[in-house]
Design a protein around this motif. Structure first.
Motif, short mmCIF file in Angstrom:
data_model
loop_
_atom_site.label_atom_id
_atom_site.label_comp_id
_atom_site.label_asym_id
_atom_site.label_seq_id
_atom_site.Cartn_x
_atom_site.Cartn_y
_atom_site.Cartn_z
N MET A 1 0.76 -1.03 0.15
CA MET A 1 0.09 0.14 -0.26
C MET A 1 0.94 1.18 -0.23
SD MET A 1 -3.05 1.21 2.80
CE MET A 1 -4.01 0.21 2.30
N LYS A 2 0.54 2.24 -0.92
CA LYS A 2 1.29 3.60 -0.95
C LYS A 2 0.75 4.29 0.22
CE LYS A 2 3.77 2.52 -4.49
NZ LYS A 2 4.85 1.98 -4.47
N LYS B 1 -11.37 -2.69 -7.51
CA LYS B 1 -11.73 -1.68 -6.33
C LYS B 1 -10.50 -0.86 -6.06
CE LYS B 1 -12.88 -2.26 -1.40
NZ LYS B 1 -13.67 -0.74 -1.44
N LYS B 2 -10.68 0.28 -5.55
CA LYS B 2 -9.65 1.42 -5.40
C LYS B 2 -9.84 1.57 -3.90
CE LYS B 2 -10.61 2.05 -9.73
NZ LYS B 2 -11.52 1.38 -10.44
N ASP B 3 -8.70 1.68 -3.38
CA ASP B 3 -8.63 1.89 -1.80
C ASP B 3 -7.84 3.04 -1.41
OD1 ASP B 3 -9.19 1.51 0.71
OD2 ASP B 3 -7.55 -0.11 0.99
N TYR B 4 -8.59 4.23 -0.66
CA TYR B 4 -7.82 5.45 -0.11
C TYR B 4 -8.29 5.44 1.35
CZ TYR B 4 -7.28 6.59 -5.04
OH TYR B 4 -6.90 6.31 -6.75
N LYS C 1 2.70 14.99 0.54
CA LYS C 1 3.85 14.31 -0.24
C LYS C 1 3.46 12.95 -0.54
CE LYS C 1 8.95 13.63 0.56
NZ LYS C 1 8.73 12.42 -0.23
N THR C 2 3.77 12.42 -1.89
CA THR C 2 3.42 11.12 -2.43
C THR C 2 4.72 10.24 -2.54
OG1 THR C 2 3.50 12.32 -4.74
CG2 THR C 2 1.33 11.83 -3.96
N PRO C 3 4.72 8.95 -2.84
CA PRO C 3 5.73 8.25 -2.89
C PRO C 3 6.80 8.79 -4.13
CG PRO C 3 3.98 6.83 -2.24
CD PRO C 3 3.41 8.10 -2.72
#
Length: 229
Positions: A1-2, A225-228, A125-127
């Protein structure tokens, strides 16, 4: 997971209000009240709630929220006045860009020409290798404003900043605290090229057929499915 890391503008936690939330936590009532099916010419047709792409984009990513009620007035000179009861650190939360900056940008239909800005107090901030689309909340034409869009390399640049918007013509009243004013969706950077692939036409037509003959065809056969959180 990011991991998405939201970065506050103030180091003092007491100065920050309403942190960003996953977009799936703020589904508008008009969608909740929408139809799953409707009757047309004696036949039941699939309705709004069976369209996964429509809701998918609405609940993807994260929302930045307005932290307090915004009171909007138009004075006798047709000038916009926006006020709010917030701490001193948020006194510049809403502003207006004067002069020629952005003067060639087309104004959205039904909106005032005033070039307003949200002075967001949140960065993110993203990876490594991931950028962000930041835009008006998708499919939210019910909101009394329209936030402009941008694409930010947020793995490198993750400070807060200004987000331009236009106010709807004729709107006066209150924009409630908790209203989302921007949606953030992380996107992995890659190099792309494109071409027309006629060989895939038959496969595409078959997928279309399979989706249409089943009541929830896209959801059951193709959807991921997307997960946030």
């Amino acid at each position: 997971m990011k991991i998405m890391r939201f970065v506050p503008a103030f180091e003092n936690k007491d100065q920050m209000l309403l942190p960003p939330i996953p977009a799936k936590r703020d589904i508008p009532d008009w969608y909740k009240d929408g139809e799953t099916e409707y009757l047309q010419d004696g036949k039941f047709m699939k309705g709004l709630k069976t369209c996964k792409p429509f809701i998918d984009v609405m609940i993807s990513g994260y929302f930045i929220l307005i932290p307090f009620d915004i009171h909007v007035e138009i004075d006798e000179d047709d000038k916009v006045k926006m006020s709010w009861d917030g701490p001193p650190e948020w006194s510049n939360f809403v502003g207006e860009r004067m002069g020629q900056i952005g003067s060639t940008i087309p104004v959205p239909a039904g909106h005032r020409s005033n070039h307003m800005i949200w002075s967001s107090k949140w960065g993110w901030k993203t990876p490594r290798g991931w950028s962000s689309i930041v835009t008006h909340p998708f499919n939210r034409q019910d909101l009394p404003f329209r936030t402009m869009s941008g694409f930010i390399d947020s793995d490198k640049f993750f400070t807060n900043g200004n987000l331009p918007f236009h106010l709807k013509e004729g709107f006066t009243g209150v924009i409630p605290a908790g209203t989302p004013f921007a949606q953030i969706i992380p996107v992995k950077r890659s190099s792309w090229r494109s071409f027309v692939d006629y060989a895939l036409s038959s496969v595409s037509n078959l997928k279309t057929h399979n989706v249409r003959i089943e009541g929830q065809g896209y959801k059951n056969l193709e959807w991921v499915k997307k997960d946030y959180e």
